[in-house]
Each structure stands twice: as structure tokens, then as C-alpha cells.
Design an enzyme around this catalytic site. Sequence first.
Site, PDB file in Angstrom:
ATOM      1  N   HIS A   1      63.302  -9.193 -13.877  1.00 60.75           N
ATOM      2  CA  HIS A   1      62.665  -8.467 -12.775  1.00 60.75           C
ATOM      3  C   HIS A   1      61.155  -8.716 -12.727  1.00 60.75           C
ATOM      4  CE1 HIS A   1      66.502  -5.843 -13.004  1.00 60.75           C
ATOM      5  NE2 HIS A   1      66.651  -6.851 -12.164  1.00 60.75           N
TER       6      HIS A   1
ATOM      7  N   HIS B   1      74.538 -11.842  -6.801  1.00 61.53           N
ATOM      8  CA  HIS B   1      75.262 -10.928  -7.696  1.00 61.53           C
ATOM      9  C   HIS B   1      74.392  -9.675  -7.833  1.00 61.53           C
ATOM     10  CE1 HIS B   1      76.895 -14.884  -8.619  1.00 61.53           C
ATOM     11  NE2 HIS B   1      77.925 -14.327  -9.239  1.00 61.53           N
TER      12      HIS B   1
ATOM     13  N   SER C   1      67.845  -5.408  -9.206  1.00 62.67           N
ATOM     14  CA  SER C   1      67.105  -6.390  -8.403  1.00 62.67           C
ATOM     15  C   SER C   1      67.060  -6.050  -6.903  1.00 62.67           C
ATOM     16  CB  SER C   1      67.675  -7.792  -8.630  1.00 62.67           C
ATOM     17  OG  SER C   1      69.082  -7.814  -8.499  1.00 62.67           O
TER      18      SER C   1
ATOM     19  N   GLU D   1      78.036  -8.244  -3.625  1.00 60.85           N
ATOM     20  CA  GLU D   1      78.537  -7.665  -4.873  1.00 60.85           C
ATOM     21  C   GLU D   1      80.048  -7.509  -4.721  1.00 60.85           C
ATOM     22  OE1 GLU D   1      77.531  -6.835  -7.987  1.00 60.85           O
ATOM     23  OE2 GLU D   1      79.587  -6.170  -8.232  1.00 60.85           O
TER      24      GLU D   1
ATOM     25  N   ASP E   1      82.020 -13.085  -2.316  1.00 59.81           N
ATOM     26  CA  ASP E   1      81.689 -13.934  -3.459  1.00 59.81           C
ATOM     27  C   ASP E   1      80.269 -14.484  -3.314  1.00 59.81           C
ATOM     28  OD1 ASP E   1      81.677 -15.657  -5.583  1.00 59.81           O
ATOM     29  OD2 ASP E   1      82.862 -17.198  -4.565  1.00 59.81           O
ATOM     30  N   GLY E   2      79.443 -14.198  -4.291  1.00 60.70           N
ATOM     31  CA  GLY E   2      78.047 -14.603  -4.226  1.00 60.70           C
ATOM     32  C   GLY E   2      77.858 -16.107  -4.131  1.00 60.70           C
TER      33      GLY E   2
ATOM     34  N   ASP F   1      72.502 -14.182 -10.416  1.00 63.01           N
ATOM     35  CA  ASP F   1      72.502 -13.379 -11.643  1.00 63.01           C
ATOM     36  C   ASP F   1      73.928 -12.958 -12.022  1.00 63.01           C
ATOM     37  OD1 ASP F   1      71.722 -11.732 -13.734  1.00 63.01           O
ATOM     38  OD2 ASP F   1      71.140 -10.067 -12.439  1.00 63.01           O
TER      39      ASP F   1
HETATM   40  C1  LIG Z   1      74.236  -8.971 -14.064  1.00 62.36           C
HETATM   41  S1  LIG Z   1      74.969  -8.024 -12.810  1.00 62.36           S
HETATM   42  C2  LIG Z   1      73.794  -8.034 -11.527  1.00 62.36           C
HETATM   43  C3  LIG Z   1      72.552  -7.273 -11.767  1.00 62.36           C
HETATM   44  C4  LIG Z   1      71.546  -7.307 -10.646  1.00 62.36           C
HETATM   45  N1  LIG Z   1      71.305  -8.657 -10.151  1.00 62.36           N
HETATM   46  C5  LIG Z   1      70.234  -6.739 -11.109  1.00 62.36           C
HETATM   47  O1  LIG Z   1      69.364  -7.484 -11.582  1.00 62.36           O
HETATM   48  O2  LIG Z   1      70.064  -5.519 -10.991  1.00 62.36           O
HETATM   49  C6  LIG Z   1      76.196  -9.105 -12.183  1.00 62.36           C
HETATM   50  C7  LIG Z   1      77.017  -8.514 -11.040  1.00 62.36           C
HETATM   51  O3  LIG Z   1      77.773  -9.550 -10.410  1.00 62.36           O
HETATM   52  C8  LIG Z   1      78.996  -8.998  -9.933  1.00 62.36           C
HETATM   53  N2  LIG Z   1      79.879 -10.146  -9.677  1.00 62.36           N
HETATM   54  C9  LIG Z   1      80.670 -10.827 -10.552  1.00 62.36           C
HETATM   55  N3  LIG Z   1      81.190 -11.912  -9.958  1.00 62.36           N
HETATM   56  C10 LIG Z   1      80.711 -11.933  -8.671  1.00 62.36           C
HETATM   57  C11 LIG Z   1      80.854 -12.841  -7.579  1.00 62.36           C
HETATM   58  N4  LIG Z   1      81.615 -13.941  -7.672  1.00 62.36           N
HETATM   59  N5  LIG Z   1      80.191 -12.556  -6.429  1.00 62.36           N
HETATM   60  C12 LIG Z   1      79.418 -11.462  -6.318  1.00 62.36           C
HETATM   61  N6  LIG Z   1      79.239 -10.567  -7.324  1.00 62.36           N
HETATM   62  C13 LIG Z   1      79.870 -10.802  -8.500  1.00 62.36           C
HETATM   63  C14 LIG Z   1      79.400  -8.045 -11.034  1.00 62.36           C
HETATM   64  O4  LIG Z   1      80.292  -7.065 -10.544  1.00 62.36           O
HETATM   65  C15 LIG Z   1      78.037  -7.472 -11.468  1.00 62.36           C
HETATM   66  O5  LIG Z   1      77.761  -6.264 -10.816  1.00 62.36           O
END
Ligand SMILES: C[S@@+](CC[C@H](N)C(=O)[O-])C[C@H]1O[C@@H](n2cnc3c(N)ncnc32)[C@H](O)[C@@H]1O
Length: 280
Positions: free
Chosen positions: A19, A42, A100, A118, A143-144, A164
Site C-alpha cells: 500500500h 483482486h 487497496s 473480487e 475473474d481479475g 494482488d
Molecule cells: C490478497 S487479497 C486482495 C487484497 C487487496 N488487493 C488489498 O490490498 O486490500 C486477494 C483476493 O483475490 C480474490 N481472488 C482470488 N482469485 C481471484 C480471481 N481470479 N479474480 C478476482 N479475485 C480473486 C480473493 O478472494 C482475495 O480476496
Amino acid sequence: MLSYRHSFHAGNHADVLKHTVQSLIIQSLQEKEKPFLYLDTHAGAGRYLLNSEHAERTGEYTEGIARIWQHPDAPEQLNAYLSAVAALNPSGNLKYYPGSPLIARHLLREQDSLELTELHPTDYPLLRNEFLKDDRARVARSDGYQQLKAKLPPQSRRGLILIDPPYEIKTDYQAVVDGIREGHKRFATGVFALWYPVVLRQQIKRMLNDLQATGIRRILQIELAVRPDSDQRGMTASGMIVINPPWKLAAEMEAVLPWLHQQLSPTGTGHTLVKWVVPE
Ligand SMILES: C[S@@+](CC[C@H](N)C(=O)[O-])C[C@H]1O[C@@H](n2cnc3c(N)ncnc32)[C@H](O)[C@@H]1O
């Protein structure tokens, strides 16, 4: 598989690094009036309650954000990041940690926009609720990695893309490289910021080799380790790979990392790193 929950880890040393880099990039993009897109592939839940059962079970934030958020000697490079943390905790007690998307929400201007994805069935509605009244933001349960194809290039032709993933499945180490290749093909001037955990150093070396093999240039690596590398379980360090970093970022991180390391690893174990993986 979606077993990862960021609520166990919010505000830990890895979030502090991620961050800090995120907020410095956003500040640099704001040196021009022109709007930009913040794309968070993500995004997580957005807001994390630090006295929740999840956060208290690991206590990771006590060795992360809790050590620095009100520190009187915090370097100026942390101002933007810490202002986002303070805005969520006006009472002066550290109750919430901004993920984030909330850091971006706090820092972005009227003309900027946010695209957040997400997948988790619990975290997605929490994230969506955070942004119900924010016209700048679009929140999707998708899907991210697909967003790197679908949303790029942005109309504004300026943007920060934060990638992320949880790395709970080994294929994430390859998926991030493939995603960046696709995203960069469409938006070669975008700033791409990829977070990675150091659990097994070999995985990171392989990921960096794969990134180099894409032919993409201007790749900066930033790392903060609170323990030496190990083959035991657990994350010893984390890092950010930034493609097309703003010109000041390397110097800013070189200035702030020693202080962060001192606070987050008081015994001095671990290391810091700012290094061009691929220069101009
Ligand atoms: C490390 S966390 C994200 C934290 C956030 N970026 C932050 O800094 O506050 C990863 C997130 O990705 C989500 N996730 C997992 N696979 C994903 C995908 N293919 N597309 C989108 N989100 C996904 C998970 O549910 C999780 O909440």
C-alpha cells in the site's frame, strides 16, 4: 478454490509495503490533471475490522500497520498511505484497515475512475457495499485476470493496474505473468504493479525469469523481508514488481524502506531491495 481471506492478514508487513507503493504511484499519476484508471484485479473486501476474530487470531497487523500508523518520525513518503488509514480511524484507535480499493478511493480525484473485481462470495458484497455511492467506481464479481484483457486500454490512456492474487494455487505464479503479457500488449504505457509473497524463493526466481522472457522493459523490483529466506512454511518477505514505474518511485522507496524495515523487523533480520530487473 477460494479459501484465502485477506481479513486474516490485513495490515501486516506485506500490506504496508504494497500500500506504500500503491499510494506513491497514485500520487505520481496525480501530478498531471488528466484522469486515470485504477484497476484492482483482486480487490478483496475493501475494509477490514482489526479486532475481528480473523485479525486477532493471527495478530499480523500488530507487527505491521500498528507499529507505524501514528509514529512521529514516519517519513513523508508514507503521508498519503497513512492519511488513508487515519481517515478510516478518526477516533485515533486503530479499528479498521483500508484495503487497496479504499486507499485508492481516499486518494483518487473526481476525474479518476476505479474498476474493482473480487470473486469471493463473502468479500464481493462487502466491497460492492463500500462503493454504492461512489460514481467513479465499478465493482464486479468476475475473474481479475480477464479484466486485463477486457478493461485495457482505458479511455484515458493512463492508469495503474494492481494485481494482488492470493497465490493459494501454484498456477497463480504463471497466471500473473500471462495476465501482464496480455495487459501490456493492450496498454504498453500503463503502470502495472504486481504483489508477490516470498514463501519459497525459487518460485519468485522462476516468476521473474518468466517476466523477463516476455520482452517487457522497465521492470522494477521492490522487496521487504522481515526474516531471512527459509524452506520452512510461512512468508518471510514480500515484494512488488512495478512495470513502467513513475520516475521517482525507485528513489522514494530507497528512502523509505530502511525506516520501514527498522520498524517492521526490529531485530534487524531480513533485508530490503530496490532493483531494476529490466531497465529502459
Ligand atoms: C490478497 S487479497 C486482495 C487484497 C487487496 N488487493 C488489498 O490490498 O486490500 C486477494 C483476493 O483475490 C480474490 N481472488 C482470488 N482469485 C481471484 C480471481 N481470479 N479474480 C478476482 N479475485 C480473486 C480473493 O478472494 C482475495 O480476496
